[in-house]
Design an enzyme around this catalytic site. Structure first.
Site, PDB file in Angstrom:
ATOM      1  N   CYS A  43       0.824  -1.221   0.000  1.00  0.00           N
ATOM      2  CA  CYS A  43       0.000   0.000   0.000  1.00  0.00           C
ATOM      3  C   CYS A  43       0.853   1.264   0.000  1.00  0.00           C
ATOM      4  CB  CYS A  43      -0.932   0.001   1.201  1.00  0.00           C
ATOM      5  SG  CYS A  43      -0.060   0.024   2.754  1.00  0.00           S
ATOM      6  N   ASP A  45       2.699   2.502   2.534  1.00  0.00           N
ATOM      7  CA  ASP A  45       2.896   3.129   3.840  1.00  0.00           C
ATOM      8  C   ASP A  45       4.308   2.841   4.351  1.00  0.00           C
ATOM      9  OD1 ASP A  45       0.249   3.942   3.811  1.00  0.00           O
ATOM     10  OD2 ASP A  45      -0.453   2.273   5.022  1.00  0.00           O
ATOM     11  N   CYS A  69      -1.624   6.661   4.674  1.00  0.00           N
ATOM     12  CA  CYS A  69      -3.012   7.075   4.840  1.00  0.00           C
ATOM     13  C   CYS A  69      -3.285   7.542   6.272  1.00  0.00           C
ATOM     14  CB  CYS A  69      -3.931   5.911   4.488  1.00  0.00           C
ATOM     15  SG  CYS A  69      -3.780   4.498   5.616  1.00  0.00           S
ATOM     16  N   CYS A 112      -1.695  -1.114   8.954  1.00  0.00           N
ATOM     17  CA  CYS A 112      -1.196   0.132   9.549  1.00  0.00           C
ATOM     18  C   CYS A 112      -0.675  -0.107  10.967  1.00  0.00           C
ATOM     19  CB  CYS A 112      -2.296   1.192   9.565  1.00  0.00           C
ATOM     20  SG  CYS A 112      -2.834   1.672   7.909  1.00  0.00           S
TER      21      CYS A 112
END
Length: 133
Positions: A43, A45, A69, A112
């Protein structure tokens, strides 16, 4: 997918006052600073975590920089708060599930919280390398 109230509040607080929420960096060449970098290539991150430790291996300051994000930034910020004042051994006990539960992360955003746990593992590895030199 809607963000939880906890994620939105934390993310907005970080945006409003980054310094208050430990966004920044420490001197990586300082012998009392441990640096960890973790990323989730799927993603995009990435989180850099830096710990300032005293002679008793207690975390006296933490800084982070996260590219990602709202959930990644909120997870990083919460994680930093959790680390303040802990010893290295205590910090090892914080798991991604603790962060995910506190922020009500949906399954699609669990990476995350994993990012945050990965960054502490990398920082501790850096610390142990510095200590052995």
């Amino acid at each position: 997918m809607a963000y939880s109230k906890e994620v939105v509040q934390r993310f907005e607080a970080v945006l409003a006052n980054p310094e208050k929420h430990s966004v920044g960096r420490l001197d990586k060449d300082d012998p009392h600073v441990a640096t960890g970098l973790a990323g989730a290539p799927a993603c995009g991150d990435v989180m850099q975590l830096q710990l300032l430790l005293d002679d008793d291996e207690r975390i006296i300051d933490v800084k982070f920089k996260t590219y990602g994000c709202g959930s990644a930034i909120a997870s990083s910020s919460l994680f930093v708060d959790m680390l303040q004042g802990l010893t290295i051994e205590e910090a090892k006990l914080i798991k991604d599930k603790d962060i995910a539960d506190a922020l009500n992360l949906p399954p699609i955003k669990l990476h995350c919280s994993v990012l945050a746990e990965g960054s502490i593992k990398a920082a501790i590895e850096d610390w142990e390398t510095k200590k052995s030199c």
